[in-house]
Design an enzyme around this catalytic site. Sequence first.
Site, short mmCIF file in Angstrom:
data_model
loop_
_atom_site.label_atom_id
_atom_site.label_comp_id
_atom_site.label_asym_id
_atom_site.label_seq_id
_atom_site.Cartn_x
_atom_site.Cartn_y
_atom_site.Cartn_z
N GLU A 168 53.71 19.55 29.52
CA GLU A 168 52.39 19.75 28.92
C GLU A 168 52.52 20.31 27.50
O GLU A 168 53.36 21.18 27.25
CB GLU A 168 51.61 20.73 29.81
CG GLU A 168 50.18 20.96 29.40
CD GLU A 168 49.44 21.79 30.44
OE1 GLU A 168 48.54 22.55 30.04
OE2 GLU A 168 49.77 21.70 31.65
N HIS B 12 42.25 21.40 32.24
CA HIS B 12 42.83 22.70 31.93
C HIS B 12 41.84 23.78 32.33
O HIS B 12 40.65 23.65 32.08
CB HIS B 12 43.10 22.79 30.41
CG HIS B 12 43.35 24.18 29.92
ND1 HIS B 12 42.46 24.87 29.12
CD2 HIS B 12 44.40 25.02 30.12
CE1 HIS B 12 42.95 26.07 28.85
NE2 HIS B 12 44.12 26.18 29.44
N ASP C 6 55.07 23.57 31.00
CA ASP C 6 54.10 23.65 29.89
C ASP C 6 54.72 24.41 28.73
O ASP C 6 55.09 25.58 28.87
CB ASP C 6 52.85 24.37 30.41
CG ASP C 6 51.73 24.45 29.38
OD1 ASP C 6 51.93 24.01 28.23
OD2 ASP C 6 50.65 24.99 29.73
N LYS D 287 55.55 28.08 32.67
CA LYS D 287 55.60 28.06 31.21
C LYS D 287 57.06 28.01 30.74
O LYS D 287 57.92 28.71 31.29
CB LYS D 287 54.93 29.31 30.63
CG LYS D 287 53.45 29.43 31.00
CD LYS D 287 52.60 28.39 30.30
CE LYS D 287 51.11 28.59 30.59
NZ LYS D 287 50.27 27.68 29.82
N GLU E 206 44.16 20.35 26.20
CA GLU E 206 43.40 21.60 26.20
C GLU E 206 43.06 22.07 24.79
O GLU E 206 42.10 22.80 24.58
CB GLU E 206 44.14 22.71 26.96
CG GLU E 206 45.35 23.27 26.25
CD GLU E 206 46.10 24.31 27.07
OE1 GLU E 206 46.02 25.49 26.71
OE2 GLU E 206 46.75 23.94 28.05
N ASP F 208 39.16 20.34 28.42
CA ASP F 208 38.89 21.78 28.49
C ASP F 208 37.37 21.93 28.33
O ASP F 208 36.77 21.29 27.47
CB ASP F 208 39.64 22.50 27.36
CG ASP F 208 39.35 23.99 27.32
OD1 ASP F 208 40.21 24.77 27.76
OD2 ASP F 208 38.27 24.38 26.85
#
Length: 450
Positions: free
Chosen positions: A278, A357, A252, A224, A307, A330
């Site tokens: 992402e 996801h 992400d 992240k 997602e 998702d």
Amino acid sequence: MSSTEQNLKIVSVEVRDIRFPTSLQADGSDAMHTDPDYSCAYVTIKLSSGLEGNGLTFTNGRGTEVVVQAVKSLSYLVVGQVVYDIYKNFSTFWRSLTSESQMRWIGPEKGVTHLAIAAIINALWDLWGKLLNKPVWRLLVDLDPEVLLSVIDFRYITNCVTKDEALQLLQQGQAGKEQRIQQLLTKGYPCYTTQAGWLGYPDEKIRELAQKYLDQGYTVFKVKVGKNLQDDIKRCKLLRDIIGYDRTLMVDANQVWEVQEAIEWMKHLAPFKPLWIEEPTSPDDVLGHAEIAKALKPYGIAVATGEMCCNRVLFKQFLQAQALEYCQIDSARIGGINEILSVYLMARKLGVKVCPHAGGVGLCEMVQHLQMWDFVALSGTSEGRVIEFVDQQHEHFVNPCIIKNAHYQAPTAAGYSTTMKPQSISAYEYPNGSEWQSLFAKGLFHDPRK
């Protein structure tokens, strides 16, 4: 009504608010969602025979009660139906939920109502798998292409893929199907881990977890980013030092950046060779993602998103605008399997890889079925494709996903792997579950009833 039909009649739709206190350990934390409590609206559809189907929608804590209420508001369309009548004309039933003439006003086909519909639809697929005694991936694989297409509502997407084109793609996917089933049963489907990359984790924990998953055979890792550039550089370096450059790293940002900011930020992270960025900006900004994708192409960085993509129409636009190179469905954000299948078909036609996801309660359990169907019956390959794996909450499911050598193992139990253990429900139902009573008593969370 015959006795068989009577047994297949839906007598109740129950929904529960299930929450886990993941914010206490920063599990699931990212630049946008700093204190998530991983949760779900958990639906049980019961037949008069006593058989139950379970479905869920992943949520983040507060707000789950709103999704629960939406399920209750829609349940009148479900109770009293003979379940095989639904499956015989599933796309029509799906549209009756998504286009309920008054409820659609607070959607339509997005947000709370669509999350609620996903939970209901997921429960119906779990029930279908149990009725046929098949895991859902196998149920999907075994459906004749024409029957499979009958579950999909093609409204609004025929300028991307028509029903005839979809039929052609599915018919092409029949060749070599049996060999792919055997390959899946033997080896499984490749996955990557996000577990070492949560934003709220200290360096030592990241280092320890990265090594743990490396030792377990993982070759693809996600971290992240998005809050502080220097911290991101440090974290990417930390991960690259452990996993090396012969393995894959993705980053992400969970929607925190402006378009130009995303481009500039990623230029600084380019030396760490991320495969993709992402969710670099607003999940609704098709043209913004297209601009980012174009700007980052010379750096070898792709764009992945989906997602938070609210329906098949937005996915259509992302795909048509070449605004993503990795399509991330998702299992609960859009309207359940019926709508997700349409996204796979559009992605297949336009040559875009789908990488689901799965960072949330029950998402790993569900998306494995979808990606395995795609491998066996549609795309025919897992090349360049991976399923996300997050190692949380699996112990609460009767048939949790199983990972071996960084591969999801093909589920063998009937249904959609969505049935939770009764003891988990009684412990974590919010706010009356025993675990929540304990957390309130310790002062770790506020009791909403006071």
